[in-house]
Design a protein around this motif. Structure first.
Motif, PDB file in Angstrom:
ATOM      1  N   ASN A   1      39.780  55.468  47.143  1.00 24.12           N
ATOM      2  CA  ASN A   1      40.508  55.607  45.736  1.00 24.12           C
ATOM      3  C   ASN A   1      42.088  54.897  45.793  1.00 24.12           C
ATOM      4  N   GLN A   2      43.017  55.650  46.989  1.00 21.12           N
ATOM      5  CA  GLN A   2      43.980  55.276  47.612  1.00 21.12           C
ATOM      6  C   GLN A   2      43.600  53.615  47.864  1.00 21.12           C
ATOM      7  N   PHE A   3      43.029  52.986  48.548  1.00 20.68           N
ATOM      8  CA  PHE A   3      43.058  51.316  48.613  1.00 20.68           C
ATOM      9  C   PHE A   3      42.650  50.924  47.091  1.00 20.68           C
ATOM     10  N   LEU A   4      42.211  50.721  46.396  1.00 23.41           N
ATOM     11  CA  LEU A   4      41.833  50.445  44.964  1.00 23.41           C
ATOM     12  C   LEU A   4      42.422  50.663  43.934  1.00 23.41           C
ATOM     13  N   LYS A   5      43.612  51.466  44.399  1.00 26.38           N
ATOM     14  CA  LYS A   5      44.886  51.743  43.115  1.00 26.38           C
ATOM     15  C   LYS A   5      46.146  50.595  43.751  1.00 26.38           C
ATOM     16  N   ILE A   6      45.655  49.884  44.652  1.00 24.04           N
ATOM     17  CA  ILE A   6      47.134  49.217  45.336  1.00 24.04           C
ATOM     18  C   ILE A   6      46.080  47.500  45.480  1.00 24.04           C
ATOM     19  N   ILE A   7      44.368  47.420  46.266  1.00 27.00           N
ATOM     20  CA  ILE A   7      43.596  46.289  45.986  1.00 27.00           C
ATOM     21  C   ILE A   7      43.344  46.367  44.551  1.00 27.00           C
ATOM     22  N   LYS A   8      43.596  45.227  43.365  1.00 25.86           N
ATOM     23  CA  LYS A   8      43.253  45.124  42.552  1.00 25.86           C
ATOM     24  C   LYS A   8      42.090  43.584  43.097  1.00 25.86           C
ATOM     25  N   SER A   9      40.905  44.049  43.903  1.00 26.44           N
ATOM     26  CA  SER A   9      39.836  43.068  43.659  1.00 26.44           C
ATOM     27  C   SER A   9      38.549  42.965  42.796  1.00 26.44           C
ATOM     28  N   LYS A  10      38.470  41.834  42.289  1.00 22.19           N
ATOM     29  CA  LYS A  10      37.335  41.785  41.691  1.00 22.19           C
ATOM     30  C   LYS A  10      35.576  42.566  42.297  1.00 22.19           C
ATOM     31  N   ARG A  11      35.821  42.316  43.442  1.00 22.87           N
ATOM     32  CA  ARG A  11      34.408  42.884  43.797  1.00 22.87           C
ATOM     33  C   ARG A  11      35.249  43.937  45.049  1.00 22.87           C
ATOM     34  N   ILE A  12      33.390  44.880  45.781  1.00 26.28           N
ATOM     35  CA  ILE A  12      33.633  45.577  47.038  1.00 26.28           C
ATOM     36  C   ILE A  12      32.549  44.868  47.913  1.00 26.28           C
ATOM     37  N   TYR A  13      33.197  44.695  49.434  1.00 24.21           N
ATOM     38  CA  TYR A  13      31.745  44.497  49.995  1.00 24.21           C
ATOM     39  C   TYR A  13      31.441  45.205  50.717  1.00 24.21           C
ATOM     40  N   LEU A  14      29.946  46.198  50.769  1.00 27.56           N
ATOM     41  CA  LEU A  14      29.351  47.308  51.352  1.00 27.56           C
ATOM     42  C   LEU A  14      28.330  46.998  52.163  1.00 27.56           C
ATOM     43  N   GLY A  15      28.233  47.990  53.045  1.00 28.67           N
ATOM     44  CA  GLY A  15      26.787  47.778  53.721  1.00 28.67           C
ATOM     45  C   GLY A  15      25.233  48.687  53.690  1.00 28.67           C
TER      46      GLY A  15
END
Ligand code: AMP
Length: 269
Positions: free
Chosen positions: A129-143
């Motif tokens: 939550n904290q990261f995504l408020k700052i990092i406005k990326s299009k995609r998040i990569y998860l394993g």
């Protein structure tokens, strides 16, 4: 490659309008992480990787203290991969905005790791939550190695963040053991034992698939695993879409968590 040590600095200096891919990690990078980063590189014009060992997702202080860390080696790997931005925030930095860290999960979702590690996913989701408020990326990569994590992040970000989840296949060693930073804490004999478990549950998966009606099989498999003299936390069959115990031949998945010499390992097939 630009390395940021604070989320505020990153926020001020990077314009995330570009087509950015985000790969969150806890460092001690291995081929599993690298596969996520390579895919992000292929699909995005900019890639950001975070390295943060999040204390709020560890149930035991000792586990947090022992967690492998190797920032210098990680930075060499990330530079070689031509990552654009690296975020290595401090614990103080991340916990400054306490409000963002307060995330709840529903009782219905308190199964598998969420049942046995109370507060773990609340900690994971707080940091995301904290990261995504700052990092406005299009995609998040998860394993997919952390299958339940993907399930819960997917649920959490729905209607909250405009970001696509890219689930990436589990990367395994030749002996079928999934790569994990925690493997660094195991001796050779313990690695062999852990790989035996991963091989076994993979075998069980195909046996269940072949003779799906015979559901008692799973009890029999539990007994086989018990013989390996393991400390099994859970070994369960669940629906891969809902994580409920209502599954069918097409959507079932096996999940296991176990301890080897106090090191907690997970796998799913
Ligand atoms: P971690 O550093 O363990 O928090 O992992 C960071 C990301 O890498 C998570 O999305 C993990 O699911 C993923 N990951 C870890 N191990 C593997 C693996 N063996 N194969 C693929 N992805 C992995």
């Amino acid at each position: 490659m630009i390395v940021f040590k604070s989320i505020n600095k990153l926020n001020k200096e990077v314009n995330f309008k570009a087509d950015t891919g985000f790969v969150p990690t806890m460092g001690a990078l291995h081929r599993g992480h690298i596969s996520l980063i390579k895919r992000a590189k292929k699909e995005s014009s900019k890639v950001i990787v975070s390295i943060f060992v999040n204390p709020s997702q560890f149930n035991k202080t000792n586990d947090f203290n022992k967690y492998p860390r190797n920032i210098n080696k990680d930075l060499i790997i990330l530079k070689k991969l031509k990552v654009d931005f690296v975020l290595i925030p401090s614990v103080k930095d991340i916990f400054k905005k306490k409000k963002n860290m307060k995330v709840k999960i529903s009782n219905k979702d308190k199964v598998l790791c969420a049942k046995y590690r109370p507060g773990h996913f609340e900690g994971v989701l707080g940091v995301i939550n904290q990261f995504l408020k700052i990092i406005k990326s299009k995609r998040i990569y998860l394993g997919e190695k952390d299958f339940q994590q993907i399930y819960l992040i997917k649920k959490f970000i729905k209607n909250k963040f405009k970001i696509k989840i890219c689930a990436c296949k589990t990367i395994r060693q030749k002996n079928f053991l999934p790569l994990s930073s925690r493997n660094n804490l195991l001796r050779k004999s313990e690695i062999n034992k852990a790989s035996l478990i991963s091989k076994q549950i993979n075998k069980f998966y195909f046996l269940i698939k072949k003779d799906f009606k015979n559901k008692d099989k799973i009890l029999h498999f539990k007994k086989i695993l018990d013989k390996i003299n393991l400390n099994i936390e859970y070994f369960e069959v669940r629906n891969k879409n809902t994580l409920s115990i209502k599954y069918n031949k097409k959507n079932f998945k096996l999940f296991i968590a176990f301890y080897i010499n106090k090191i907690r390992l997970i796998d799913n097939v």
